[in-house]
Enzyme design. Structure first.
Site, PDB file in Angstrom:
ATOM      1  N   GLY A 258       0.780  -1.237   0.000  1.00 48.68           N
ATOM      2  CA  GLY A 258       0.000   0.000   0.000  1.00 48.68           C
ATOM      3  C   GLY A 258       0.808   1.282   0.000  1.00 48.68           C
ATOM      4  O   GLY A 258       0.318   2.318   0.446  1.00 48.68           O
TER       5      GLY A 258
ATOM      6  N   HIS B  34       1.384   1.024 -12.966  1.00 44.29           N
ATOM      7  CA  HIS B  34       2.138  -0.190 -13.301  1.00 44.29           C
ATOM      8  C   HIS B  34       3.633   0.173 -13.376  1.00 44.29           C
ATOM      9  O   HIS B  34       3.981   1.206 -13.961  1.00 44.29           O
ATOM     10  CB  HIS B  34       1.649  -0.739 -14.639  1.00 44.29           C
ATOM     11  CG  HIS B  34       2.339  -2.004 -15.040  1.00 44.29           C
ATOM     12  ND1 HIS B  34       2.057  -3.219 -14.447  1.00 44.29           N
ATOM     13  CD2 HIS B  34       3.335  -2.232 -15.939  1.00 44.29           C
ATOM     14  CE1 HIS B  34       2.833  -4.149 -14.980  1.00 44.29           C
ATOM     15  NE2 HIS B  34       3.612  -3.575 -15.887  1.00 44.29           N
TER      16      HIS B  34
ATOM     17  N   LEU C 232      -9.548  -8.008 -12.953  1.00 44.35           N
ATOM     18  CA  LEU C 232     -10.961  -7.635 -12.847  1.00 44.35           C
ATOM     19  C   LEU C 232     -11.735  -8.288 -13.991  1.00 44.35           C
ATOM     20  O   LEU C 232     -11.200  -8.447 -15.101  1.00 44.35           O
ATOM     21  CB  LEU C 232     -11.093  -6.112 -12.938  1.00 44.35           C
ATOM     22  CG  LEU C 232     -10.423  -5.327 -11.814  1.00 44.35           C
ATOM     23  CD1 LEU C 232     -10.337  -3.845 -12.188  1.00 44.35           C
ATOM     24  CD2 LEU C 232     -11.192  -5.492 -10.506  1.00 44.35           C
TER      25      LEU C 232
ATOM     26  N   GLU D 281       6.540   6.418  -8.984  1.00 40.18           N
ATOM     27  CA  GLU D 281       5.119   6.035  -8.881  1.00 40.18           C
ATOM     28  C   GLU D 281       4.408   6.962  -7.909  1.00 40.18           C
ATOM     29  O   GLU D 281       3.288   7.418  -8.153  1.00 40.18           O
ATOM     30  CB  GLU D 281       4.986   4.586  -8.390  1.00 40.18           C
ATOM     31  CG  GLU D 281       5.453   3.552  -9.379  1.00 40.18           C
ATOM     32  CD  GLU D 281       5.139   2.133  -8.923  1.00 40.18           C
ATOM     33  OE1 GLU D 281       4.048   1.886  -8.388  1.00 40.18           O
ATOM     34  OE2 GLU D 281       6.008   1.256  -9.101  1.00 40.18           O
TER      35      GLU D 281
HETATM   36  C1  GAR Z   1       3.591  -1.092  -7.300  1.00 37.86           C
HETATM   37  O1  GAR Z   1       4.904  -1.116  -7.813  1.00 37.86           O
HETATM   38  C2  GAR Z   1       2.589  -1.088  -8.439  1.00 37.86           C
HETATM   39  O2  GAR Z   1       3.009  -0.334  -9.530  1.00 37.86           O
HETATM   40  C3  GAR Z   1       2.529  -2.549  -8.786  1.00 37.86           C
HETATM   41  O3  GAR Z   1       2.516  -3.201  -7.548  1.00 37.86           O
HETATM   42  C4  GAR Z   1       3.260  -2.422  -6.603  1.00 37.86           C
HETATM   43  C5  GAR Z   1       2.384  -2.217  -5.390  1.00 37.86           C
HETATM   44  O4  GAR Z   1       3.096  -1.558  -4.383  1.00 37.86           O
HETATM   45  N1  GAR Z   1       1.381  -2.851  -9.566  1.00 37.86           N
HETATM   46  C6  GAR Z   1       1.371  -3.750 -10.551  1.00 37.86           C
HETATM   47  O5  GAR Z   1       2.339  -4.429 -10.853  1.00 37.86           O
HETATM   48  C7  GAR Z   1       0.052  -3.871 -11.304  1.00 37.86           C
HETATM   49  N2  GAR Z   1       0.221  -4.554 -12.536  1.00 37.86           N
HETATM   50  P1  GAR Z   1       2.319  -0.838  -3.194  1.00 37.86           P
HETATM   51  O6  GAR Z   1       1.355  -1.879  -2.619  1.00 37.86           O
HETATM   52  O7  GAR Z   1       3.394  -0.470  -2.221  1.00 37.86           O
HETATM   53  O8  GAR Z   1       1.599   0.351  -3.775  1.00 37.86           O
END
Ligand code: GAR
Length: 216
Positions: free
Chosen positions: A14, A111, A95, A176
């Protein structure tokens, strides 16, 4: 002006949720998190939501006897909060087409690659293995196929010779946490339009710098 109401979907740590919580803590930010939905109990992201006083739901497909009843439960939970936009933040479940169609142009995802390269899982290691010189992250509207849809923003980071999946992941994650709140702000301000599956951003300009990696 009324704030855009967000529902954030999570499955783990998260940290992107946290970046949205922090952005929303600013009075001037045009969105607010109405609820957080997780497909797993006991994850760190749920603790972050609770610490911020945000309503949480754990909706696990295993508790439903059909994908359809799972979809209906999610749609109902979200509807009662008058949600405007669903934000996938490390949500690691695909989904259903039904759900994605119901929320067409109202679901976004972050992503950790420069889409359309490296969709799916383990993308940082795959970027290193492929020998690309740049990687980064993408915020996009969600379409039926995983990690596809009109791209809103991307941030680019260099891939270094001695990178491993951990170091590259950390470098991308910092970006991100910048571009996800920014992309949602642009949507909330009504500055994004989707035309022929490309996103136009009102008032945006482009960088004029070119990067070459490695520098020699
Ligand atoms: C993040 O790096 C996000 O971009 C990736 O999962 C991680 C979650 O981190 N998402 C994907 O790969 C979706 N295809 P977080 O729980 O610390 O936000």
């Amino acid at each position: 002006m009324a704030k855009l109401k967000l529902c954030v979907f999570i499955s783990g740590r998260g940290s992107n949720l946290q970046s949205l919580i922090e952005a929303c803590a600013d009075d001037g930010y045009p969105a607010q998190i109405a609820l957080v939905i997780s497909n797993k109990a006991g994850i760190q992201g749920l603790e972050r939501a609770k610490a911020a006083g945000i309503q949480t739901y754990v909706i696990n497909i295993k508790d439903f006897n059909s994908p359809n009843s799972f979809d209906i439960s999610m749609i109902e939970a979200i509807k009662s909060f008058n949600v405007d936009l669903i934000c996938l933040a490390g949500y690691m479940r695909i989904l259903s087409d039904n759900f994605v169609d119901h929320w067409h142009d109202r679901i976004v995802n972050i992503h950790p690659s420069l889409l359309p390269s490296f969709r799916g899982l383990d993308v940082q290691q795959r970027a290193i293995d492929a020998g690309v010189r740049f990687s980064g992250c993408t915020v996009h509207y969600v379409r039926r196929d995983m990690d596809t849809g009109p791209i809103i923003l991307q941030a680019v980071v260099p891939v270094l010779n001695n990178d491993n999946a951990y170091t590259l992941t950390e470098r991308i994650l910092i970006q991100e946490h910048r571009i996800y709140p920014l992309a949602i702000k642009l949507i909330a301000q009504g500055r994004t339009t989707i035309k022929n599956e490309r996103v136009l951003i009102d008032g945006a300009t482009h960088p004029d710098s070119i990067l070459i990696n490695p520098e020699v």
